[in-house]
Design an enzyme around this catalytic site. Sequence first.
Site, PDB file in Angstrom:
ATOM      1  N   TYR A 144       0.811  -1.226   0.000  1.00 58.36           N
ATOM      2  CA  TYR A 144       0.000   0.000   0.000  1.00 58.36           C
ATOM      3  C   TYR A 144       0.839   1.268   0.000  1.00 58.36           C
ATOM      4  CZ  TYR A 144       0.032  -0.191   5.266  1.00 58.36           C
ATOM      5  OH  TYR A 144       0.342  -0.242   6.590  1.00 58.36           O
ATOM      6  N   GLU A 145       0.150   2.371  -0.215  1.00 61.38           N
ATOM      7  CA  GLU A 145       0.764   3.692  -0.419  1.00 61.38           C
ATOM      8  C   GLU A 145       1.679   3.696  -1.642  1.00 61.38           C
ATOM      9  OE1 GLU A 145      -0.819   5.592   1.143  1.00 61.38           O
ATOM     10  OE2 GLU A 145      -1.484   4.385   2.825  1.00 61.38           O
ATOM     11  N   GLY A 146       1.281   2.963  -2.654  1.00 61.95           N
ATOM     12  CA  GLY A 146       2.089   2.825  -3.865  1.00 61.95           C
ATOM     13  C   GLY A 146       2.993   1.622  -3.716  1.00 61.95           C
TER      14      GLY A 146
END
Length: 596
Positions: A442-444
């Site tokens: 997550y978060e890229g």
Amino acid sequence: MSQYTPPLRDMQFVLHEVLQVEEAFKAMPAHAELDVDTINAVLEEGGKFASEVLFPLNREGDEIGCTLDTQTHAVTTPPGFADAYRQFVDGGWAALSCDPDYGGQGLPVTLNQAFYEMLNSANQAWTMYPGLTHGAYDALRAHGTPEQKATYLPKLTSGEWTGTMCLTEPHAGTDLGLLRSKAEPQGDGSYRITGEKIFISSGEHDMAENIIHLVLARLPEAPAGSRGISLFIVPKFHVNADGSVGERNGIYCGAIEHKMGIHGNSTCQMVLDGAVGTLVGEPNKGLAAMFVMMNAARLGVGMQSLGLTEVAYQNAAAYAKDRTQSRALSGAKAKDKAADPIIVHPDVRKMLLTARAYAEGGRALGMYIALLIDREQNTNDAEVHRNTGETIALLTPIVKAFLTDNGWLATSHCMQVFGGHGFIREWGMEQYVRDNRINMIYEGTNTIQSLDLLGRKVLGDQGAALKKFGAEIQQFAMANMQDARMQEFLLPLADLGEKVTKLTAEVGMKAMSNPEEVGAAAVDYLRVVGHLVFAYLWARMARVALDKADSGDSFYAAKLVTARFYFARLLPETASLIRTARAGVEPLMAMEEDWF
């Protein structure tokens, strides 16, 4: 059966002896009066909160998780979570590094970073609730109107209200240009927002009075793609003119995701059914505003894996010293026992030292970039502001991807130390592995971080920011090259620096004729540069430890041993990474799609 002791001694070493933060803070008017004793006292109290309040909730939070009432859409967090959050707020921890203008304590980001490492070691799932709130605070502080700041920042600062970021949709993950949520203007400055969001961490819970969602959506006739995205504040409960909480807004949790880990955090599918929101920043410029929160989250995710690496290492080291299994190859060591403790075996030590080296290197990097953020936020010098900002941007994808990849390796190694017991829930190790796995996603995803580093941060400015960071490394090397004791650290550091320069130029030239070369090399490239950063910081730590080698303090002796292990056993990974990065795109793209 798991345990956790805040690594205060190592934090103090990095802060005071390596980074010399007290001197750095003296150049920042807002922090000029901050001294070593105050910093240490805050960390000691923060460590107590993490180890005594949060850590005991971690295993039960994982086993019980969050529950959703499908009739009321209310989410109940695991037992003790809400009470711990009240203690967190009452203790002023939410306001630690926030602006005093909004009720914050105004302490440095560097100190907050160290505190959050301990929170993540103790209970990553719980820590995500205040962590995301701090990101929402940063975004609104940077892009909110004066009225929005006055309404929301004091409550986010105190922790009375929490925050989220609502980006991902069922059909659109990282590619936010595909999102479909709509925002219809109402003629009074507000908007009615309709859509669905998924994977929303802390999206609904029972820990705070209100939840402030930062939501990406499209205005009517907005341009297609990422250039047509706007950012909106959508509170769970409407906020009255006097700042009190009003009626329920049209945003609610439709379901909780069933996840591999972080069960104590409510990862929600959020439904926006004509929810009322207000625009943040300019129309169609929402992605730029949201990037403030996204970048803060990326640094926070790096701290999550750092925290898990530390707690996993502590438990594996304790187990290895206690568990007896077989005899050392060179002969019995514990002759009074039927077998030797497994810490005598070289491969067990390799796994432990890998985790330790990645924890201590990650701690140094986390505090290093936090100090850069403090410098950027507390200078009136335009050149200093620009240069520190460029270095922060360069290092952010490395903090996110390199630390989380290392965390996955380290927690897996630490579980392996336990043998079959590591696979059993009661020891706690398998939870650290499960919890850490999301940090790479997550978060890229870490591939996205790698593309960001190579494509945008390095090739995008012709390597200017990387060269400036390289100049800092060279300056350190020049200052220490006359010390023969430093050669074992400086020579491989200089060698890797030269190889990074050559690799960057080579990939850049290939990419001019085929942009796919960037995608083929990016992941390996980020890991190589991550090692360059770690090697620099480990060399700095070794410099201090060498100066204290005659002190009789075993801490410095252990630091040197760990530094030597890093350079001998972990840094050489770069040789194979450089070779695979140079292999180019052809081996990846030669396979026809229907052959898979």
